[in-house]
Design a protein around this motif. Structure first.
Motif, PDB file in Angstrom:
ATOM      1  N   LEU A 195       0.874  -1.180  -0.215  1.00  0.00           N
ATOM      2  CA  LEU A 195       0.037   0.089  -0.005  1.00  0.00           C
ATOM      3  C   LEU A 195       0.988   1.287  -0.164  1.00  0.00           C
ATOM      4  CD1 LEU A 195      -2.787  -0.989   2.783  1.00  0.00           C
ATOM      5  CD2 LEU A 195      -2.941  -0.879   0.251  1.00  0.00           C
ATOM      6  N   VAL A 196       0.200   2.379  -0.829  1.00  0.00           N
ATOM      7  CA  VAL A 196       1.290   3.391  -0.625  1.00  0.00           C
ATOM      8  C   VAL A 196       0.984   4.119   0.608  1.00  0.00           C
ATOM      9  CG1 VAL A 196       1.848   5.759  -1.960  1.00  0.00           C
ATOM     10  CG2 VAL A 196       1.167   3.870  -3.121  1.00  0.00           C
ATOM     11  N   SER A 197      -0.282   4.230   0.899  1.00  0.00           N
ATOM     12  CA  SER A 197      -0.581   5.040   2.234  1.00  0.00           C
ATOM     13  C   SER A 197      -2.101   4.348   2.542  1.00  0.00           C
ATOM     14  CB  SER A 197      -0.605   6.315   2.407  1.00  0.00           C
ATOM     15  OG  SER A 197      -1.549   7.062   1.078  1.00  0.00           O
ATOM     16  N   PHE A 198      -2.508   4.802   3.771  1.00  0.00           N
ATOM     17  CA  PHE A 198      -4.025   4.347   4.309  1.00  0.00           C
ATOM     18  C   PHE A 198      -4.163   5.386   5.612  1.00  0.00           C
ATOM     19  CE2 PHE A 198      -1.413   2.029   7.310  1.00  0.00           C
ATOM     20  CZ  PHE A 198      -2.405   2.039   8.435  1.00  0.00           C
ATOM     21  N   GLY A 199      -5.617   5.375   5.720  1.00  0.00           N
ATOM     22  CA  GLY A 199      -5.935   6.193   6.766  1.00  0.00           C
ATOM     23  C   GLY A 199      -7.333   6.400   7.140  1.00  0.00           C
ATOM     24  N   TYR A 200      -7.892   7.069   7.810  1.00  0.00           N
ATOM     25  CA  TYR A 200      -9.233   6.879   8.358  1.00  0.00           C
ATOM     26  C   TYR A 200      -9.975   8.400   8.477  1.00  0.00           C
ATOM     27  CZ  TYR A 200      -7.185   2.869  10.408  1.00  0.00           C
ATOM     28  OH  TYR A 200      -6.292   1.662  10.771  1.00  0.00           O
ATOM     29  N   ASP A 201     -11.295   8.626   8.065  1.00  0.00           N
ATOM     30  CA  ASP A 201     -11.856   9.803   8.190  1.00  0.00           C
ATOM     31  C   ASP A 201     -12.973   9.579   9.027  1.00  0.00           C
ATOM     32  OD1 ASP A 201     -11.402  10.232   4.682  1.00  0.00           O
ATOM     33  OD2 ASP A 201     -10.276  10.993   6.185  1.00  0.00           O
ATOM     34  N   LEU A 202     -12.951  10.622   9.912  1.00  0.00           N
ATOM     35  CA  LEU A 202     -14.166  10.611  10.991  1.00  0.00           C
ATOM     36  C   LEU A 202     -15.145  11.344  10.285  1.00  0.00           C
ATOM     37  CD1 LEU A 202     -15.272  10.157  13.836  1.00  0.00           C
ATOM     38  CD2 LEU A 202     -14.254  12.222  14.500  1.00  0.00           C
ATOM     39  N   VAL A 262     -18.706   7.616  13.461  1.00  0.00           N
ATOM     40  CA  VAL A 262     -19.015   7.067  12.178  1.00  0.00           C
ATOM     41  C   VAL A 262     -17.627   7.283  11.227  1.00  0.00           C
ATOM     42  CG1 VAL A 262     -20.469   7.175  10.074  1.00  0.00           C
ATOM     43  CG2 VAL A 262     -21.415   7.883  12.164  1.00  0.00           C
ATOM     44  N   MET A 263     -17.270   6.059  10.757  1.00  0.00           N
ATOM     45  CA  MET A 263     -15.591   6.258  10.350  1.00  0.00           C
ATOM     46  C   MET A 263     -15.677   5.530   9.015  1.00  0.00           C
ATOM     47  SD  MET A 263     -12.767   7.207  11.999  1.00  0.00           S
ATOM     48  CE  MET A 263     -12.688   6.799  13.616  1.00  0.00           C
ATOM     49  N   THR A 264     -14.922   6.056   8.067  1.00  0.00           N
ATOM     50  CA  THR A 264     -14.556   5.288   6.859  1.00  0.00           C
ATOM     51  C   THR A 264     -13.057   4.985   6.823  1.00  0.00           C
ATOM     52  OG1 THR A 264     -14.241   7.456   5.613  1.00  0.00           O
ATOM     53  CG2 THR A 264     -16.400   6.071   5.542  1.00  0.00           C
ATOM     54  N   ALA A 265     -12.478   4.108   6.116  1.00  0.00           N
ATOM     55  CA  ALA A 265     -11.084   3.940   5.835  1.00  0.00           C
ATOM     56  C   ALA A 265     -10.839   3.993   4.447  1.00  0.00           C
ATOM     57  CB  ALA A 265     -10.829   2.512   6.482  1.00  0.00           C
ATOM     58  N   TRP A 266      -9.782   4.105   4.203  1.00  0.00           N
ATOM     59  CA  TRP A 266      -9.177   4.437   2.766  1.00  0.00           C
ATOM     60  C   TRP A 266      -7.926   3.889   2.468  1.00  0.00           C
ATOM     61  CZ3 TRP A 266      -4.981   7.642   2.020  1.00  0.00           C
ATOM     62  CH2 TRP A 266      -4.615   8.309   2.949  1.00  0.00           C
ATOM     63  N   ALA A 267      -7.578   3.631   1.225  1.00  0.00           N
ATOM     64  CA  ALA A 267      -5.993   3.019   1.065  1.00  0.00           C
ATOM     65  C   ALA A 267      -5.723   3.394  -0.572  1.00  0.00           C
ATOM     66  CB  ALA A 267      -5.971   1.580   1.298  1.00  0.00           C
ATOM     67  N   GLU A 268      -4.587   3.842  -0.496  1.00  0.00           N
ATOM     68  CA  GLU A 268      -3.955   4.114  -1.869  1.00  0.00           C
ATOM     69  C   GLU A 268      -3.154   3.010  -2.295  1.00  0.00           C
ATOM     70  OE1 GLU A 268      -2.650   8.412  -1.724  1.00  0.00           O
ATOM     71  OE2 GLU A 268      -1.696   7.662  -3.814  1.00  0.00           O
ATOM     72  N   LEU A 269      -3.235   2.454  -3.542  1.00  0.00           N
ATOM     73  CA  LEU A 269      -2.797   1.301  -3.790  1.00  0.00           C
ATOM     74  C   LEU A 269      -1.657   1.686  -4.739  1.00  0.00           C
ATOM     75  CD1 LEU A 269      -5.149  -0.320  -2.795  1.00  0.00           C
ATOM     76  CD2 LEU A 269      -5.332  -1.478  -4.770  1.00  0.00           C
ATOM     77  N   PRO A 270      -0.506   0.976  -5.037  1.00  0.00           N
ATOM     78  CA  PRO A 270       0.645   1.442  -5.778  1.00  0.00           C
ATOM     79  C   PRO A 270       0.367   1.734  -7.079  1.00  0.00           C
ATOM     80  CG  PRO A 270       1.097  -0.753  -4.530  1.00  0.00           C
ATOM     81  CD  PRO A 270      -0.246  -0.532  -4.301  1.00  0.00           C
ATOM     82  N   GLY A 271      -0.755   1.213  -7.830  1.00  0.00           N
ATOM     83  CA  GLY A 271      -0.996   1.553  -9.312  1.00  0.00           C
ATOM     84  C   GLY A 271      -1.924   2.760  -9.206  1.00  0.00           C
ATOM     85  N   GLY A 272      -2.153   3.626  -8.089  1.00  0.00           N
ATOM     86  CA  GLY A 272      -2.616   4.788  -7.959  1.00  0.00           C
ATOM     87  C   GLY A 272      -4.103   4.669  -7.489  1.00  0.00           C
ATOM     88  N   ASP A 273      -4.562   3.627  -7.758  1.00  0.00           N
ATOM     89  CA  ASP A 273      -6.033   3.133  -7.196  1.00  0.00           C
ATOM     90  C   ASP A 273      -6.225   3.533  -5.929  1.00  0.00           C
ATOM     91  OD1 ASP A 273      -6.874   0.122  -9.473  1.00  0.00           O
ATOM     92  OD2 ASP A 273      -6.750   2.291  -9.708  1.00  0.00           O
TER      93      ASP A 273
END
Ligand code: ZN
Ligand code: ZN
Length: 766
Positions: free
Chosen positions: A694-701, A714-725
């Motif tokens: 993973l390039v990076s990941f994080g959480y948004d409240l 209420v929380m979401t999580a996200w991640a950035e994949l090496p391909g840019g996705d």
């Protein structure tokens, strides 16, 4: 005449109403509310399941319009028949119905219990002359196990399953049983008899729980006190309701937990859904607490105990193989044989009609009774009797029986001294002489209706004054224990100390006056621009209320702070650290090797200080986990020791050392492979970032709702994949930021594992 809300007594009420649309329906106010909830819910169910509906919304609403609420002790006159509703214990609002007629007096018991339960007080023996008694016989051939013993067995079983990481399902009737179970669990949590774990409430149980707060007169004194103290009779921070299908799935992925859900016999509703998911899991348990019908899946489950080999169970249109543990616990809300005999013999009826029980129960009870005229009640059986008048009839009425006025009652009872009052003594004082039991009973009911007294939950001849100043003079033993514990813990002191260390303003304190003489205190604090409040906390002295408010505030602050799990430094470790001075060694080590100076980030947290040490290396940063200690210096030493250790043992001094140590997915191995215990998803994401998957990941409240002592994140999580996705998961909800992050991370992990472009990374050589 409706005795109580259970569906075996009210299920067909809309159909009966359709046949007699003009006929009024008498029931107690709690029964009225419960039946309305139950019938509206039944409509939804019939709609959803696509059955041919037995009745429609119009019929239900028209039925509700014919409801005529009647309180216990109230009299209704129908022609020359006088009708009185009397308490039957059993469940909230349950009644026996008494008919005074010229041909004799009839008592119809409905369902009843004798001992006090947690939600309802013990039975008041009806002190009215009875000629013909119609009694339920559910447990006419049974003796109940001791209630406390059953409760203790249930609690220790729950603790055992939860401690081993399993989930517990307790299917329960939505009305009565579920609330009893919740109160048992609530107390067990408070007394630390079961480990801290989420307790979920699902199904009609949720809406039914709310009804108890509307009918103070009908609930037990202990429940009333408890709900006045904690705001809600059943729900707390750990006991929460499940709202919808998505949350239901989240519950099942939440790990160790307890689920209390209707229906009670697994014949439908959320309990059947949970059972379907949990029955095949060996570490889970289904604990049955009530009567199971012959035809019900619940009974089928219990019958499997005899089976060796495979254990198939049909739940709706699904068949599952049962591997989980299952047992039954007796928490009955019906009288047993001995209790029934005691009650019936005291009423000395001339005829007893046995209903609501199977043949063995009826026969055994019949054999135990002294009465010579016993009728086995069956459909279509007509019973005709005429009795000669007895000396006392409910119809006899004298001027003495005019209801006592509230003013007179207040004068009679006087201000509370905290001492119990004896019903017999009060009646004697009022009437100027000893009076017959039924007259005394009627008088006590009149007093209760003024709201100035409440009966003791167990000893029904004892009354407790509810007059002004009664509350502060009468804290319960539990209140006193709580006060004692708070004094030792001193959360207010801790809170003020924490504010000083964080250089915050002292918390704002508001006190609201209360008629009862109790004190309500609310504390509010501004932390990092956000206002955190304790919500109103109530206690019998101002000091205790303040401590309570401080405790709630501290709890919610610390749950927000524990987003990062810190390693606590214990006393032994502290002594070692102070002696070895690893911080000195670390600084010396860095100076010798011309490394940058390590940084120490120290923050004050509830209960001490937390420190993370880091050092910049080769364009990256090597960082320790957080350490927590009561003193800042000690936390620093602990972090320094860890960093020193990492630097010394690391040959390459690459920042990814930590990840390499904690076993990332090996090249070629699929990350989807599941071990018996999955690591915390947040750790997993971190590892994937360190291994560059993973390039990076994080959480948004996304949102923050609810009162601050019971917040919802209420929380979401996200991640950035090496391909840019970019990949997101959630939103999820939880009671703390940490839990919300964990759940969001878990959801993200699931999404990633299902994503071919992500899992594909593992097949490529890294
Ligand atoms: Zn019932
Ligand atoms: Zn029943």
């Amino acid at each position: 005449m409706v005795t109580h809300a259970h569906s075996d007594h009210t299920g067909a009420l809309p159909v009966v109403h359709e046949a007699y649309p003009e006929v009024p329906i008498y029931l107690t106010p709690p029964t009225q509310e419960l039946v309305s909830i139950l019938q509206r819910d039944a409509l939804k169910l019939m709609d959803r399941e696509g059955d041919v509906p037995l009745y429609n919304e119009r019929q239900v609403e028209s039925m509700i319009e014919m409801f005529r609420p009647v309180h216990h002790g109230d009299r209704i006159q129908v022609g020359d028949i006088e009708i009185v509703y009397l308490p039957a214990s059993h469940i909230l609002g349950a009644s026996m119905v008494y008919f005074g007629t010229p041909a004799g007096n009839v008592m119809f018991t409905g369902d009843y219990s004798v001992d006090a339960q947690r939600t309802v007080p013990a039975l008041d023996r009806p002190a009215l002359p009875v000629d013909l008694l119609v009694t339920e016989t559910t447990y006419g051939n049974r003796m109940h196990a001791d209630r406390r013993t059953s409760e203790n067995l249930l609690v220790s079983r729950v603790a055992q399953v939860v401690e081993a990481g399993g989930r517990v399902l307790i299917p329960a009737f939505a009305i009565g049983r579920a609330q009893e179970v919740l109160l048992i669990l609530k107390q067990a949590l408070r007394n630390k008899k079961i480990p801290e774990c989420p307790i979920f409430v699902d199904g009609m149980v949720r809406s039914v729980c709310g009804v108890y707060s509307h009918h103070a007169r009908y609930v037990s004194r202990s429940l009333l006190r408890d709900s006045q103290r904690s705001g809600h009779p059943f729900f707390t921070g750990t006991i929460t309701a499940v709202g919808n299908a998505q949350e239901r799935k989240d519950v099942l992925s939440a790990g160790a937990c307890v689920i209390v859900a209707s229906s009670g016999m697994l014949s439908g509703g959320p309990s059947a859904f949970y059972a379907g998911e949990m029955a095949p899991v060996a570490t889970d348990a289904i604990l049955i607490t009530g009567y199971q019908d012959e035809e019900s899946p619940g009974r089928a489950l219990l019958n499997l105990a005899e089976e060796t080999g495979s254990r198939p169970l049909r739940l709706g249109d699904k068949v599952v193989d049962v591997r989980c543990a299952f047992e039954t616990y007796s928490l009955s809300a019906h009288a047993d044989r001995m209790q029934m005999v005691g009650l019936i013999e005291a009423m000395r009826p001339r005829t007893v009609v046995l209903v609501h029980g199977d043949m063995p129960a009826k026969t055994m009870l019949a054999d135990s009774l002294g009465c010579n005229d016993i009728v086995y009640g069956e459909e279509g059986v007509r019973i005709t009797r005429r009795y000669a008048r007895r000396r006392h009839s409910v119809l006899e009425r004298s001027a003495e029986d005019e209801p006592i006025t509230p003013e007179a009652a207040a004068a009679l009872i006087g201000p509370s001294t905290g001492e119990p009052l004896r019903a017999a003594k009060l009646a004697e004082a009022w009437f100027g002489k000893r009076v017959a039991a039924f007259r005394q009973e009627r008088f006590v009911q009149q007093l209760e209706q003024t709201g100035l007294v409440r009966r003791d939950d167990h000893r029904r001849g004892i009354l407790w004054a509810q007059t002004k100043a009664a509350m502060p003079a009468d804290p319960s033993p539990e209140d006193l224990l709580l006060a004692e514990a708070l004094k030792v813990e001193n959360p207010k002191g801790k809170l003020l100390e924490w504010c000083m260390r964080r250089r915050l303003e002292r918390p704002e304190m508001r006190e609201q006056p209360e008629d009862t003489g109790w004190h309500v205190v609310e504390m509010e604090l501004e932390v990092d621009g956000e206002r955190v409040s304790s919500g109103p906390q109530r206690a019998y002295t101002k000091k205790v209320a303040e401590q309570l408010a401080a405790k709630v505030l501290l709890d919610s602050l610390s749950s927000q702070e524990q987003i990062l799990e810190a390693t606590a430094v214990d006393e032994t470790r502290q002594a070692v650290l102070e002696q070895q001075n690893p911080k000195g060694k670390l600084l010396e080590f860095c100076a010798q090797r011309k490394l940058p100076t390590p940084q120490f980030e120290v923050v004050a947290v509830v209960g001490g200080f937390r420190c993370v040490a880091n050092i910049g290396l080769n364009g990256g940063t090597l960082e320790t986990q957080p350490f927590q200690a009561t003193r800042a210096k000690v936390a620093e030493q602990a972090a320094a020791a860890e960093l020193y250790e990492q630097l010394r043992s690391s040959k390459t001094q690459r920042p990814s050392r930590k990840a390499a140590q904690s076993a990332p997915p090996a090249a070629g191995a699929s990350p989807v492979a599941r071990g018996p215990k999955r690591p915390d998803a947040r750790m997993q994401l971190n590892e994937w970032r360190q291994t560059k998957h993973l390039v990076s990941f994080g959480y948004d409240l996304v949102d923050h709702q609810g009162p601050s002592h019971q917040p919802i994140f209420v929380m979401t999580a996200w991640a950035e994949l090496p391909g840019g996705d970019r990949c997101t998961a959630g939103p999820v909800t939880a009671g703390s930021k940490k839990e919300a992050q964990m759940a969001a991370a878990d959801a993200l992990r699931t999404v990633l594992e299902a994503d071919a472009s992500f899992t594909g990374l593992w097949s490529k050589p890294s």
